[in-house]
Each structure stands twice: as structure tokens, then as C-alpha cells.
Enzyme design. Structure first.
Site, PDB file in Angstrom:
ATOM      1  N   LYS A 185       1.044  -1.316  -0.137  1.00 21.96           N
ATOM      2  CA  LYS A 185      -0.147   0.030   0.009  1.00 21.96           C
ATOM      3  C   LYS A 185       0.787   1.546  -0.216  1.00 21.96           C
ATOM      4  O   LYS A 185       2.212   1.568   0.879  1.00 21.96           O
ATOM      5  CB  LYS A 185      -1.160  -0.106   0.822  1.00 21.96           C
ATOM      6  N   LYS A 284     -14.197  -7.158  -7.392  1.00 18.16           N
ATOM      7  CA  LYS A 284     -14.222  -7.695  -5.774  1.00 18.16           C
ATOM      8  C   LYS A 284     -15.735  -7.921  -5.818  1.00 18.16           C
ATOM      9  O   LYS A 284     -16.046  -6.910  -6.514  1.00 18.16           O
ATOM     10  CB  LYS A 284     -14.216  -6.436  -5.355  1.00 18.16           C
TER      11      LYS A 284
HETATM   12 MG    MG Z   1      -7.098  -2.550  -3.869  1.00 15.94          MG
END
Ligand code: MG
Length: 397
Positions: A185, A284
């Protein structure tokens, strides 16, 4: 297992229509909270506890499992476990229980008409697919018209830490050679330095960054610097609504732009593709509101040579198994974000736990999800008095 449903992934609506009637007579909704092994931090917040709503719906002797797994604190999406719980208890479950649907296509359209909260309706939609699969004694991937992979390539994802040393230590702690890539991240001010440190420590392993929408157009120079590190992709660099900005960025860098938060619907996918806003999309099931929505988006992307991979919130085992069921889609070109249960949580609710072995993750060979929910664990991690049970033996519709 024999596949008695059309295997063509290019016809998701036909697959859903071919499911046969679905009547949801019973439901049990349980909110669980399972501690994370360590806090998970991304550019917009941090969680220490995995909260999820697990839904079992029943039809006669069969039942199916779904999961609503919005992150707490609304730092990935506007939806949270609280908003999803309210939507499920007050709107969606009362509306669908006892009602007969002509097919999963019919159910999906009905749910979409009731709410725009995709993180809530996904629990019912996915549970219904699981129910249909179990009723037919087929695996979930088979009713989704997809092959299963003998080994499912998985990647390690690592959140943000206060220092580079802590990040590197975390990667060392969690890395296994059974993973096939690493994702870290980033956020504004913690980006090029992190990639440089990871490259120095770990060499040229397959690597990419996920910004979770933290950057703005004036930050393009950061991505031009990151372009020199041979990354697999830049995941969701800009705000989810800024598809034009993503297209501008993609024209300035060689590294493929990947959209995650930015593709919630088929219309988003079409728009992103038309603009040239991505070369890759992270699918997702939670974000898009179910399997049918996911398959529709995957079909559009595959038709336009947009590469896919299957992401995760991360969910508990039910949602993770659902994600794994999509990994055999022909458009999937990168390892999944689904990781073993113990990577994130001190425990999980499915039996067997999701485990990483040489070559990747494995789906058990059984009907539906392939995994079973452990009732004892469900009770152990249930949040106070949040169980919901309803049973209507006959359909009023
Ligand atoms: Mg992501």
C-alpha cells in the site's frame, strides 16, 4: 463433478437465468467480529477487528452461505458493517424471504431494485448461488460456468507502516515462496521511498502498489518516478470517480493502471475502457454486489483485452471462497489477493481454513463453496444479540 449448467463465461445472464426457481424460506444472519493478527492500515484508515455479516439462507433441505464484508470505519467504501446490517435486517431480508424468484437473474434484478447498497445485497445474491450449487451437487465455480484451477496463484498484500524498516520486517514476516507476487500500500508521502526500499531488499520479485484512491492529478510526477521500478501495475491511484484522470495518467506512464474502487458497475467498466483509464481491473464480489455483477464486468473487460484479477476486502472464509471460485475465468491474468485465513485473522469461520500450499491456494472439491461454516466458531465470534432468524415455510407470492 459433472457440470449441468452451460459453461460459457460469456453469457452470465443466461447462466443466472438457467439456475431454475429460487425460493428463500429461511435466513439466519450473524454478525461476527474476529481480531486481526495485527492492525491493517491503508491510505485512508486502519482496522483492528474484522467484522462481517454471515448469512445462511435456506430452501427446504438445502442452504447457502453469503457474506457482507464492508470494512469498518468506511475507509474503503461508504458502506460499513452497520449500514449493511441495517439494510439486510430492515429492507432486504424481509423483502426476499418467502418470495419465489424464477431464477438468479430475477433475484439479482429484484435486489438491485431494492437497494444501491451492493455490500449488503451481495450477501443474499451470493448465498443464493451457493444454495443453487448445493442443490445441484455442483461446485460454485461450476454453476458460475468457470473451470477450477488445480492451484490458485496468490499474492501477498502488505499494508502501511510507520517506517520503512517496519514495512520490510512485515514483508519478511509474511512472505512465503508460495506467493507469486507482492503488493504494498502507498499513500501521498509514502510511495517512492517504500518501493525503492522494497526493491533494494527483495530484488526484482513481481511487485505492485495500491494507493486506494489517495492521489490527485497534481501527483502524476510521483507515478512517473514509480514508472522506473518495473511494477506490475498502479492500483487505484486516483479518486474512484476520476476515470478521466486515470486515463490521463495511463497516457503518461508505461506501468498499467488498475482500477479497483473505480469500477462498481458495468457502466463504470465501459466508461473506463472507453476513456482508456485502465489496462487492468481488480474484481471484488463485495464491491460490485454479487456474482452476476462480477461476471458481467469480467465479460466486458475480457472482450476489450482488459486484464483481470480477483481481489478481496479481505473477507472471511465465505467471501474468500467466493472470490476463489472466480479465479478460473479466462480473463484472469494475475494472482488473487486472497490469502490464507491465518494471514489476516486469529481464526476463521470456515472448515477447512483457507491454506497456502506450494503452487497456491486450493479449493476443496465439494458442492457449493467447497468449505463449510463451523457453527461453533460462528457462535464464538458472534457479536452480542445480533443473530437474526426467520422462517417462512410457504411462499406468499
Ligand atoms: Mg485495492
Amino acid at each position: 463433478m459433472a457440470n449441468s449448467i452451460s459453461p460459457s463465461p460469456s453469457q452470465p445472464d443466461e447462466l443466472a437465468r438457467d439456475s431454475g426457481p429460487v425460493k428463500l424460506n429461511a435466513a439466519e444472519l450473524v454478525r461476527v467480529a474476529i481480531p486481526l493478527g495485527e492492525p491493517f492500515r491503508i491510505s485512508s484508515g486502519e482496522v483492528r477487528l474484522k467484522e462481517a455479516l454471515l448469512l445462511r439462507i435456506g430452501e427446504g433441505d438445502f442452504s447457502g452461505w453469503g457474506e457482507s464484508s464492508a470494512m469498518s470505519g468506511s475507509f474503503y467504501s461508504a458502506e460499513t458493517p452497520d449500514t449493511c446490517q441495517r439494510e439486510l435486517l430492515e429492507v432486504l431480508l424481509p423483502a426476499v424471504l418467502g418470495r419465489q424468484f424464477s431464477s438468479l437473474l430475477d433475484l439479482d434484478a429484484y435486489l438491485a431494485g431494492l437497494t444501491s447498497n451492493r455490500f449488503a445485497r451481495v450477501a443474499i445474491e451470493t448465498a443464493a448461488w451457493d444454495l443453487v450449487a448445493r442443490r445441484r451437487n455442483l461446485s460454485l465455480h461450476e454453476v458460475l460456468g468457470l473451470p477450477s484451477l488445480p492451484k490458485i496463484p496468490s499474492g501477498l498484500a502488505v499494508g502501511l507502516y510507520d517506517t520503512e524498516a517496519e514495512l520490510l520486517a512485515a514483508i519478511h514476516r509474511y512472505w512465503s515462496d508460495d506467493y507469486q507476487r507482492l503488493k504494498i500500500k502507498i499513500k501521498r508521502g509514502q510511495d517512492v521511498n517504500l518501493v525503492k526500499a522494497v526493491r533494494k531488499e527483495f530484488g526484482d520479485l513481481p511487485l505492485f502498489v495500491d494507493a486506494n484512491a489517495d492521489y490527485r492529478r497534481e501527483d502524476f510526477p510521483v507515478f512517473e518516478q514509480l514508472d522506473d521500478f518495473g511494477l506490475m501495475m498502479f492500483e487505484q491511484p486516483l479518486a474512484k470517480s476520476d476515470l478521466e484522470g486515470a486515463a490521463l495518467l495511463q497516457r503518461r506512464v508505461c506501468t498499467p493502471v488498475c482500477l479497483d474502487e473505480g469500477v462498481e458497475t458495468v457502466a463504470d467498466a465501459r466508461r473506463a475502457i472507453d476513456l482508456g483509464g485502465c489496462k487492468i481491473v481488480n474484481i471484488k464480489v463485495q464491491r460490485v454486489g454479487g456474482f452476476l455483477a462480477a461476471l458481467r464486468i469480467m465479460e466486458v473487460c475480457a472482450r476489450h483485452q482488459i486484464a483481470l484479477w480477483i481481489g478481496t476486502m479481505p473477507e472471511l472464509g465465505v467471501g474468500s471462497a467466493q472470490a476463489l471460485a472466480l479465479t478460473g475465468h479466462a480473463g484472469v491474468a494475475f494472482p488473487t489477493d486472497v490469502e490464507p485465513s491465518r494471514r489476516w485473522y486469529v481464526d476463521d469461520v470456515v472448515e477447512p481454513e483457507i491454506a497456502l500450499r506450494p503452487g497456491g491456494l486450493f479449493l476443496p472439491d465439494g458442492p457449493g463453496l467447497g468449505f463449510e461454516v463451523d457453527d461453533a466458531k460462528l457462535r464464538r465470534y458472534a457479536v452480542n444479540l445480533l443473530s437474526f432468524k426467520a422462517d417462512r415455510g410457504t411462499s406468499p407470492s
